[in-house]
Enzyme design. Structure first.
Site, PDB file in Angstrom:
ATOM      1  N   LYS A  47    -115.325 -14.343   6.542  1.00 16.25           N
ATOM      2  CA  LYS A  47    -116.029 -14.374   5.256  1.00 16.25           C
ATOM      3  C   LYS A  47    -115.852 -13.004   4.612  1.00 16.25           C
ATOM      4  O   LYS A  47    -115.862 -11.980   5.304  1.00 16.25           O
ATOM      5  CB  LYS A  47    -117.528 -14.649   5.507  1.00 16.25           C
ATOM      6  CG  LYS A  47    -118.432 -14.459   4.302  1.00 16.25           C
ATOM      7  CD  LYS A  47    -118.228 -15.515   3.244  1.00 16.25           C
ATOM      8  CE  LYS A  47    -119.015 -15.206   1.964  1.00 16.25           C
ATOM      9  NZ  LYS A  47    -118.631 -16.088   0.843  1.00 16.25           N
ATOM     10  N   CYS A 130    -114.107 -12.593  -6.411  1.00 19.60           N
ATOM     11  CA  CYS A 130    -115.358 -13.323  -6.193  1.00 19.60           C
ATOM     12  C   CYS A 130    -116.034 -13.619  -7.527  1.00 19.60           C
ATOM     13  O   CYS A 130    -116.369 -12.705  -8.274  1.00 19.60           O
ATOM     14  CB  CYS A 130    -116.321 -12.544  -5.308  1.00 19.60           C
ATOM     15  SG  CYS A 130    -117.909 -13.402  -5.196  1.00 19.60           S
ATOM     16  N   GLY A 224    -111.264 -27.404  -3.672  1.00 19.76           N
ATOM     17  CA  GLY A 224    -110.995 -28.763  -3.213  1.00 19.76           C
ATOM     18  C   GLY A 224    -109.810 -29.408  -3.913  1.00 19.76           C
ATOM     19  O   GLY A 224    -109.076 -28.771  -4.674  1.00 19.76           O
ATOM     20  N   GLY A 252    -106.010 -23.889  -1.657  1.00 21.54           N
ATOM     21  CA  GLY A 252    -106.520 -24.700  -2.767  1.00 21.54           C
ATOM     22  C   GLY A 252    -106.033 -26.133  -2.677  1.00 21.54           C
ATOM     23  O   GLY A 252    -104.850 -26.402  -2.876  1.00 21.54           O
TER      24      GLY A 252
HETATM   25  C1  DHB Z   1    -117.832 -16.001  -2.923  1.00 22.05           C
HETATM   26  C2  DHB Z   1    -117.058 -16.917  -3.594  1.00 22.05           C
HETATM   27  C3  DHB Z   1    -115.713 -16.684  -3.735  1.00 22.05           C
HETATM   28  O1  DHB Z   1    -114.890 -17.560  -4.379  1.00 22.05           O
HETATM   29  C4  DHB Z   1    -115.163 -15.538  -3.231  1.00 22.05           C
HETATM   30  O2  DHB Z   1    -113.851 -15.300  -3.372  1.00 22.05           O
HETATM   31  C5  DHB Z   1    -115.931 -14.635  -2.551  1.00 22.05           C
HETATM   32  C6  DHB Z   1    -117.266 -14.876  -2.404  1.00 22.05           C
HETATM   33  C7  DHB Z   1    -119.272 -16.177  -2.770  1.00 22.05           C
HETATM   34  O3  DHB Z   1    -119.930 -16.588  -3.728  1.00 22.05           O
HETATM   35  O4  DHB Z   1    -119.807 -15.832  -1.691  1.00 22.05           O
END
Ligand code: DHB
Length: 314
Positions: A47, A130, A224, A252
């Protein structure tokens, strides 16, 4: 019978399978990461992390329907120290990609400096895209701020000496593809991951006449099946315009083996699975691998090098 090899290499980083998880999905905690380590995925991606742990946005913050997902997670993560510590304890037998997503450029430098001195990291996946931070009200995401990206990369490569890849947002205009490729081609980038979720989608609950998400007035990143044509376009555009030593990781809309084939045909060296991994759980890696191998058998290919990037235009 001919042996079918779905291994790949991301600019020298060897993957026993070209299929891995996408950052963000079931790769936050000790349990989730351990499960990916034990699965048939070719690598593990974390993450996106920040310097300190975050709880993320208020719920509901994720929703999925038949052909897509919308999320506004807000970077919930356990902080970079957790991920570096996990890596040092587990010494994974497959490549470990640390995804980072600082809330500011300064925080990104701090994160990269920490990763730089961690002996076991194979590469950083720097998230330039993000879309869901409530903190960043009037700020353009880095992936769309071409001037800032150039300066940022110039500064990073002054001190950082490990493999670095960037996760890009989707682009739509030729002008933007060309501009981004021109920037990336000037740096020793190891790979690009195309694409992050499509920012600022909106899903509506018809019955309740409401948004389905709470944060950011219901707007969120779309992933998705529905985004596959955009992933393929971004992979293809960058495959033809980036230096050949910069690998592309497709992300993707991977739901079936056929989708993996298409990503690789457009130029990807490996693929990441997000929404479908969330839907299906860890078994997704075995299923996709089997489906992908069946397609290669049918088409009489024995390795991905035989068709990578070889899309024909009619
Ligand atoms: C989150 C969403 C994303 O698309 C990303 O690249 C990084 C973080 C998020 O909201 O946590």
């Amino acid at each position: 019978m001919k042996k079918i090899d779905i291994s790949s290499s991301i600019n020298g980083i060897k993957l026993s399978s070209c299929i891995m998880n996408a950052s963000g999905v079931l790769c936050c905690t000790e349990k989730e990461l351990s499960e990916i380590l034990m699965s048939s995925s070719g690598a593990v991606v974390t993450k996106s992390c920040t310097m300190v742990p975050r709880k993320g946005n208020l719920e509901p913050r994720y929703f999925e329907w038949n052909i897509g997902s919308i999320n506004s997670m807000g970077l919930p993560n356990l902080g970079i120290d957790f991920y570096l510590n996990f890596l040092d304890r587990k010494k994974p037998k497959k490549p470990f990609f640390l995804s980072i997503s600082g809330l500011s450029i300064e925080e990104n430098y701090q994160l990269i400096s920490k990763a730089n001195i961690s002996p076991n990291i194979n590469a950083i996946e720097l998230n330039l895209s993000c879309p869901n931070l409530v903190e960043k009200k009037n700020q353009v995401s880095l992936g769309y701020d071409f001037e800032k990206i150039y300066d940022f990369l110039k500064n990073i490569f002054k001190f950082y000496n490990k493999p670095l890849g960037v996760k890009l947002p989707p682009y739509f205009e030729d002008f933007h593809f060309e501009k981004m490729a021109l920037i990336l081609n000037q740096f020793p980038i190891c790979f690009v991951t195309c694409i992050n979720s499509l920012p600022n989608g909106l899903f509506v609950d018809t019955n309740k006449e409401t948004t389905v998400l709470h944060p950011k007035k219901g707007f969120g990143g779309i992933g998705g099946r529905v985004i596959k044509p955009f992933s393929l376009a971004n992979i293809r555009k960058f495959y033809v315009s980036l230096r050949k030593d910069i690998s592309i990781i497709g992300c993707g809309g991977i739901c079936y083996g056929k989708d993996i084939f298409e990503h690789i045909l457009c130029g990807a060296s490996a693929v990441q699975v997000g929404t479908q991994f969330f839907k299906e759980g860890i078994r997704v890696f075995d299923r996709l691998k089997n489906e992908f191998i069946s397609i290669l058998k049918e088409k009489n290919y024995s390795s991905i090098e035989e068709f990578k990037g070889k899309l024909n235009v009619i």
